[in-house]
Design an enzyme around this catalytic site. Structure first.
Site, mmCIF file in Angstrom:
data_model
loop_
_atom_site.group_PDB
_atom_site.id
_atom_site.type_symbol
_atom_site.label_atom_id
_atom_site.label_comp_id
_atom_site.label_asym_id
_atom_site.label_seq_id
_atom_site.Cartn_x
_atom_site.Cartn_y
_atom_site.Cartn_z
ATOM 1 N N ALA A 11 -7.176 -6.977 0.124
ATOM 2 C CA ALA A 11 -7.000 -7.903 -1.005
ATOM 3 C C ALA A 11 -7.441 -7.296 -2.324
ATOM 4 C CB ALA A 11 -7.771 -9.190 -0.741
ATOM 5 N N GLY A 12 -8.092 -6.127 -2.279
ATOM 6 C CA GLY A 12 -8.647 -5.537 -3.495
ATOM 7 C C GLY A 12 -7.565 -5.006 -4.427
ATOM 8 N N ARG A 16 -9.536 1.888 -9.503
ATOM 9 C CA ARG A 16 -9.706 3.318 -9.774
ATOM 10 C C ARG A 16 -8.395 4.101 -9.663
ATOM 11 N NH1 ARG A 16 -14.802 3.541 -5.719
ATOM 12 N NH2 ARG A 16 -13.834 1.577 -5.054
ATOM 13 N N GLN A 73 -7.178 -14.250 0.330
ATOM 14 C CA GLN A 73 -8.442 -14.321 -0.406
ATOM 15 C C GLN A 73 -8.056 -14.659 -1.854
ATOM 16 O OE1 GLN A 73 -10.498 -10.625 -1.183
ATOM 17 N NE2 GLN A 73 -12.489 -11.640 -1.364
ATOM 18 N N GLY A 142 -21.460 3.652 0.734
ATOM 19 C CA GLY A 142 -22.692 2.964 1.085
ATOM 20 C C GLY A 142 -23.513 3.868 1.998
ATOM 21 N N ASN A 239 -9.661 5.805 -2.890
ATOM 22 C CA ASN A 239 -10.081 5.035 -4.059
ATOM 23 C C ASN A 239 -9.550 5.633 -5.349
ATOM 24 O OD1 ASN A 239 -11.830 3.152 -2.592
ATOM 25 N ND2 ASN A 239 -13.042 4.975 -2.173
ATOM 26 N N TYR A 394 38.142 14.031 -5.075
ATOM 27 C CA TYR A 394 37.518 12.724 -4.885
ATOM 28 C C TYR A 394 38.382 11.912 -3.927
ATOM 29 C CZ TYR A 394 36.182 7.917 -5.327
ATOM 30 O OH TYR A 394 35.810 6.633 -5.010
ATOM 31 N N ASN A 405 45.342 18.283 5.656
ATOM 32 C CA ASN A 405 44.753 19.231 4.712
ATOM 33 C C ASN A 405 44.972 18.725 3.299
ATOM 34 O OD1 ASN A 405 43.574 22.152 4.523
ATOM 35 N ND2 ASN A 405 45.042 21.889 2.850
ATOM 36 N N ASN A 414 41.843 5.368 -6.944
ATOM 37 C CA ASN A 414 41.647 4.105 -6.204
ATOM 38 C C ASN A 414 41.336 2.934 -7.110
ATOM 39 O OD1 ASN A 414 39.140 5.215 -6.854
ATOM 40 N ND2 ASN A 414 38.135 4.160 -5.155
HETATM 41 C C1 UD1 Z 1 -16.872 -0.123 0.870
HETATM 42 C C2 UD1 Z 1 -18.291 -0.415 1.391
HETATM 43 C C3 UD1 Z 1 -19.074 0.895 1.398
HETATM 44 C C4 UD1 Z 1 -18.357 1.913 2.254
HETATM 45 C C5 UD1 Z 1 -16.914 2.087 1.792
HETATM 46 C C6 UD1 Z 1 -16.164 2.957 2.791
HETATM 47 C C7 UD1 Z 1 -18.842 -2.708 0.723
HETATM 48 C C8 UD1 Z 1 -19.635 -3.567 -0.223
HETATM 49 N N1 UD1 Z 1 -18.953 -1.400 0.541
HETATM 50 O O1 UD1 Z 1 -17.017 0.328 -0.484
HETATM 51 O O2 UD1 Z 1 -20.372 0.684 1.916
HETATM 52 O O3 UD1 Z 1 -19.055 3.165 2.200
HETATM 53 O O4 UD1 Z 1 -16.252 0.825 1.710
HETATM 54 O O5 UD1 Z 1 -14.842 3.200 2.409
HETATM 55 O O6 UD1 Z 1 -18.224 -3.243 1.599
HETATM 56 N N2 UD1 Z 1 -11.484 -5.848 -0.549
HETATM 57 C C9 UD1 Z 1 -10.989 -7.135 -0.400
HETATM 58 N N3 UD1 Z 1 -11.523 -8.133 -1.148
HETATM 59 C C10 UD1 Z 1 -12.549 -7.949 -2.031
HETATM 60 C C11 UD1 Z 1 -13.047 -6.629 -2.177
HETATM 61 C C12 UD1 Z 1 -12.496 -5.604 -1.416
HETATM 62 O O7 UD1 Z 1 -10.063 -7.355 0.379
HETATM 63 O O8 UD1 Z 1 -12.987 -8.938 -2.665
HETATM 64 C C13 UD1 Z 1 -10.900 -4.773 0.280
HETATM 65 C C14 UD1 Z 1 -10.276 -3.661 -0.541
HETATM 66 O O9 UD1 Z 1 -8.877 -3.895 -0.736
HETATM 67 C C15 UD1 Z 1 -10.496 -2.427 0.344
HETATM 68 C C16 UD1 Z 1 -11.748 -2.778 1.148
HETATM 69 O O10 UD1 Z 1 -11.938 -4.175 1.021
HETATM 70 O O11 UD1 Z 1 -9.417 -2.237 1.233
HETATM 71 C C17 UD1 Z 1 -12.979 -2.046 0.641
HETATM 72 O O12 UD1 Z 1 -13.190 -2.396 -0.733
HETATM 73 P P1 UD1 Z 1 -13.542 -1.283 -1.810
HETATM 74 O O13 UD1 Z 1 -13.672 -1.943 -3.133
HETATM 75 O O14 UD1 Z 1 -12.637 -0.129 -1.701
HETATM 76 O O15 UD1 Z 1 -15.014 -0.887 -1.309
HETATM 77 P P2 UD1 Z 1 -15.767 0.486 -1.505
HETATM 78 O O16 UD1 Z 1 -16.341 0.525 -2.874
HETATM 79 O O17 UD1 Z 1 -14.907 1.608 -1.097
HETATM 80 CA CA CA Z 2 -12.767 1.873 -0.557
#
Ligand code: UD1
Ligand code: CA
Length: 483
Positions: A11-12, A16, A73, A142, A239, A394, A405, A414
């Site tokens: 959903a993100g 970046r 979401q 993380g 990312n 053509y 041929n 056409n």
């Molecule tokens: C996340 C982890 C981090 C880990 C990393 C690995 C968290 C807080 N952090 O960070 O510890 O090392 O992944 O790749 O979880 N998404 C939603 N809804 C939201 C936010 C995000 O669906 O509200 C989805 C995004 O589309 C993505 C995934 O969750 O597919 C991860 O979100 P992203 O923002 O990429 O987290 P990272 O900063 O990579």
């Molecule tokens: Ca990520």
């Protein structure tokens, strides 16, 4: 695995990537990131897979709605909130068992690892298992804080995971930890629901972090463990555009390695791009700069020459395809030579040849042994068995018989400016060079048409048709005019 469900976070926005398109819709070898993850989950034998969509959902839904279940979401409040939306959706409400959480932006994850995560939870009896990886450069991920972690010494000694701390929230000591959260987990559904209720937003990004579930579960005395991945590459998160290219390169090499193991020769594998559904038989040779995307199938002993692109295409045995060729949704039979050709929705039966420099548009059908030669364009036409259109022609909306041929530079006219009309050419007919066939027109079997003719009337079988002014000779004309 009926007692295991998977949630794919998709959903993100992917800020970046600086894109109008949501991150998970970006493609690797013709397949969107989210679909790589959904397919990996299904490949692990998980029947209930739920993708969480949100940002630009109308762009993501069409990619997944026929592949798995979906949940929405409505606003981006963090990964914990996204998981909660899935658990509360009709797809998972009341579900008990194991819940595997997968990131829709980590396309390299394998079915084996997903299965390993689920197995690790059922074997350990833990409330949560997190897949971790040790990286030389952990920046951005993380960090895993294990039990017994001594802030002063910076060492993690225990097997139990106490908490996960995000890059933006980490102290310098925590940032020095090289064991990272891959973003893949397996939770007990009930424990996860309880933990989510206690997660707040008191962190650098003001988001509900799924990673906080670890600390919450630990505070309740539940078991939280780490499963260390032996292949950090498969946890690569996309990312940035750079990571997108990196993930593409890794996938490209995985697919090419498997194809080479299956008996395909690649002169320069780093310059060959094959999508995941491509099938190539043994003893096929692929030269550099070849892209095969979609449902491509190639038979034995075929050679693919440089700068060639195949999409949703089938190529039979013993063909030579390329150089400089793009085939989309095209079928190529056995023993064909397809040289410098662009084809869309075309069919080449066995031993047909095209190019160099042929353009086969939708509905172009070369029957067995037929030829579309140099600078030839064919649209919506059947070129009968063994018939040849060798140079500069053509042919559109035409039904051509066998053994025909077509002389150089001949054209089916056409289009009258308003409508398209058909041309029919019978078996064994010889069309002289530079003939204009003004459609609608029918030219019979075994006909000969004189070069330079403009054919507007039907021609019966076995006739000679000549439609041009007669040549006149003026003896000594040049000498007299030069005086
Ligand atoms: C996340 C982890 C981090 C880990 C990393 C690995 C968290 C807080 N952090 O960070 O510890 O090392 O992944 O790749 O979880 N998404 C939603 N809804 C939201 C936010 C995000 O669906 O509200 C989805 C995004 O589309 C993505 C995934 O969750 O597919 C991860 O979100 P992203 O923002 O990429 O987290 P990272 O900063 O990579
Ligand atoms: Ca990520």
């Amino acid at each position: 695995m009926n007692d295991v469900a998977a949630i794919v976070l998709a959903a993100g926005a992917g800020t970046r990537l600086k894109s109008k398109k949501p991150k998970v819709a970006h493609e690797i070898l013709g397949k969107p990131l989210v679909n790589w993850v959904v397919d990996a989950a299904k490949g692990a034998g998980i029947q209930k897979v739920v993708a969480v969509v949100g940002h630009e959902a109308e762009q993501v839904l069409p990619l997944v709605q026929d592949e798995c279940e979906t949940a929405e979401q409505p606003e981006r409040l963090g990964t914990a909130h996204a998981v909660q939306c899935a658990l509360e959706s009709p797809a998972l409400s009341g579900f008990e068992g194991s819940v595997v959480i997968l990131s829709g932006d980590c396309p390299l994850i394998t079915s084996e690892t997903i299965k390993g995560l689920a197995d690790a939870r059922s074997e350990s009896g833990a409330a949560a298992v997190v897949l971790t990886m040790r990286l030389d450069d952990p920046f951005g991920y993380g960090r895993i804080v294990r039990e017994g972690f001594d802030l002063a010494e910076g060492a993690a000694t225990g097997a139990t995971v106490t908490r996960i701390v995000e890059q933006k929230d980490a102290t310098p000591e925590e940032a020095g930890i090289c064991e990272c959260n891959s973003g893949f987990y397996c939770f007990d559904a009930k424990s996860l629901r309880e933990a989510l209720r206690e997660i707040g937003t008191d962190n650098a990004q003001g988001e509900y972090y799924l990673t906080d579930a670890m600390a919450v579960l630990r505070s309740k005395g539940q078991k939280t463990v780490a499963l260390e991945s032996d292949d950090p590459e498969e946890c690569l998160g996309v990312n940035s555009r750079k990571q997108l290219a990196e993930a593409c390169r890794i996938k490209q090499m995985q697919i090419n390695d498997a194809l080479m193991d299956g008996g395909v020769t690649m002169i320069a594998p780093e310059l060959v791009w094959c999508g995941p559904d491509v099938k190539i038989a043994r003893d096929v040779t692929i030269h550099p700069n070849v892209t095969l995307i979609g449902d491509v199938q190639i038979g034995e002993d075929t050679t693919l020459l440089p700068a060639t692109m195949l999409k949703n295409t089938r190529v039979g045995e013993g063909c030579t395809v390329g150089p400089n060729t793009r085939l989309y949704d095209t079928e190529v039979g056995n023993g064909c030579v397809v040289d410098e050709t662009v084809a869309h929705e075309a069919v080449l039966e066995d031993a047909a040849t095209s190019g160099p420099r042929a353009y086969l548009r939708p509905g172009a059908h070369l029957c067995e042994g037929a030829k579309a030669g140099t600078h030839v364009e064919i649209k919506k036409s059947v070129i009968g068995k063994g018939s040849k259109v060798p140079h500069l022609s053509y042919i559109g909306d035409t039904q051509m018989g066998e053994g025909v041929n077509i002389g150089a530079g001949s054209i089916t006219c056409n289009y009258d400016g308003k409508n398209k009309h058909r041309t029919v050419i019978g078996d064994g007919t010889f069309i002289g060079s530079d003939t204009m066939m003004v459609a609608p027109v029918e030219i019979g079997d075994n006909v000969v048409v004189g070069a330079g003719s403009v054919i507007t009337k039907n021609v019966p079988d076995n006739a000679l048709a000549v439609a041009r002014s007669r040549e006149k000779i003026y003896d000594e004309w040049v000498i007299e005019h030069k005086k």
